[in-house]
Enzyme design. Structure first.
Site, PDB file in Angstrom:
ATOM      1  N   HIS A   1      -2.962   6.511   4.425  1.00 23.47           N
ATOM      2  CA  HIS A   1      -1.515   6.569   4.643  1.00 23.47           C
ATOM      3  C   HIS A   1      -0.982   7.909   4.150  1.00 23.47           C
ATOM      4  O   HIS A   1      -1.394   8.416   3.097  1.00 23.47           O
ATOM      5  CB  HIS A   1      -0.799   5.460   3.871  1.00 23.47           C
ATOM      6  CG  HIS A   1      -0.979   4.087   4.431  1.00 23.47           C
ATOM      7  ND1 HIS A   1      -1.673   3.820   5.593  1.00 23.47           N
ATOM      8  CD2 HIS A   1      -0.519   2.876   3.979  1.00 23.47           C
ATOM      9  CE1 HIS A   1      -1.642   2.514   5.826  1.00 23.47           C
ATOM     10  NE2 HIS A   1      -0.963   1.929   4.866  1.00 23.47           N
TER      11      HIS A   1
ATOM     12  N   CYS B   1       0.813  -1.224   0.000  1.00 25.57           N
ATOM     13  CA  CYS B   1       0.000   0.000   0.000  1.00 25.57           C
ATOM     14  C   CYS B   1       0.845   1.273   0.000  1.00 25.57           C
ATOM     15  O   CYS B   1       0.552   2.221  -0.734  1.00 25.57           O
ATOM     16  CB  CYS B   1      -0.957  -0.003   1.192  1.00 25.57           C
ATOM     17  SG  CYS B   1      -0.173  -0.431   2.765  1.00 25.57           S
TER      18      CYS B   1
END
EC number: 1.2.1.11
Length: 342
Positions: A244, A132
């Site tokens: 994130h 990710c």
């Protein structure tokens, strides 16, 4: 004419998001199946927000013959068992685990960055989805690399607890609640308290002192973007549920001003530039949840190196970092190789 699609691990965070995105993007599907472990067999799960309920089947007993593609979100151990079985039956596997990412016979794809690499998928009939934190970073790096050739990247990540699955999200919630009422906040999923704290440790430690998460960012960036690019990463878990963030320092071979970089990023696929040099003129994780874009803010010159830039990059890790990228790979696979859809 559409495809016959399997979503494996459909009851987890990423699997559910895959179903949502398939529906949102109106992916051409003639038939869809959702599979998971025996624990979830018989459960029902909604296909996006369509109101259509799908019954979960046991992956152990599922026959993949005749299905076009399978989006896997079941972890490395289960993938090791089932991905070769699906692939051998003619069902192309798009795998979200780390198992095949560095396999030289398996393309590791971010469609905005290295779409042509998908042409090698037939070697094993498996395509890998990157980590990710890597996925969002290479989307931001690619257009800048094309213009000025990146020599070195130094990245610090601020990764949400959803990257550790439902257990990570539950632990942040429970610890936060316990602290407010004066109860103990003992760690279980994480190595230390995550509520109101940050933990400079994601995945296992390696012999050189880096963690496996940091190693993934290095080797995956080289495979996806350019093997000549030097990368060093520090990956940190933060008390954010989804999204994130990354602070990225980039050193280029050629001169590239912050202003030109902004212009390039503004037009680049998959990127939304939000960079108003004022209070609130940037994107934070809370604002990117549920969005498809990788957001870039705070682009500025780095005065400590020749040809250096610094930027801030934010993305929904359950989307671009996992489910969205997998669906984009499926779309790319369909356009370039399967070509069944009208």
């Amino acid at each position: 004419m559409g495809y016959r699609v399997v979503v494996a691990g459909a009851t987890g965070n990423v699997g559910r998001e895959m179903l949502n995105i398939l529906a949102e993007r109106e992916f051409p599907i003639d038939e869809i199946a959702v599979v998971a472990s025996s624990r979830s067999t018989g459960d029902e799960i909604e296909y996006g927000e369509t109101g259509r309920m799908l019954k979960v089947k046991n992956i152990e007993h599922f026959d993949p013959a005749g299905w076009d593609m399978a989006l896997f979100a079941i972890g490395s151990e289960a993938t090791k068992i089932h991905a070769p079985r699906f692939a051998a039956a003619g069902c192309t596997v798009i795998d979200n685990s780390s198992l095949y990412r560095m396999d030289p016979d398996v393309p590791l794809i971010v469609p905005e960055v290295n779409a042509d690499a998908i042409d090698g998928f037939r070697a094993k009939n498996i395509i890998a989805n990157p980590n990710c934190s890597t996925a969002q970073m290479v989307v931001a790096l690619k257009p800048l690399h094309d213009r000025a050739r990146i020599k070195r990247v130094v990245v610090s990540t601020y990764q949400s607890v959803s990257g550790a699955g439902k257990a990570g999200m539950d632990e942040l919630f429970e610890q936060s609640r316990n602290i407010f009422v004066g109860d103990p906040a003992e760690p279980s999923k994480f190595t230390k308290q995550i509520a109101f704290n940050v933990i400079p440790h994601i995945d296992t430690f390696l012999d050189d002192g880096f963690t496996k998460e940091e190693w993934k960012m290095v080797v995956e960036t080289k495979k996806i973007l350019d093997p000549k690019v030097k990368v060093v990463a520090t990956c940190v878990r933060v008390p954010v549920f989804v999204g994130h963030s990354e602070a990225i320092n980039i050193e280029f071979e050629e001169e590239l001003s912050a202003e030109e970089a902004q212009s390039i990023l503004r037009e680049a696929p998959g990127i939304m530039l939000v960079d108003k040099r004022e209070d609130g003129g940037y994107v934070t994780p809370v604002e990117c949840v549920g969005e498809f874009a990788t957001y870039v803010s705070r682009v500025r010159d780095d005065p400590t190196v020749d040809n250096g830039l610094v930027l801030w990059c934010v993305s929904d890790n359950l989307r671009k970092g996992a489910a969205l990228n997998a669906v984009q790979i499926a779309e790319l696979l369909g356009r370039r190789h399967l070509k069944k859809a009208a």
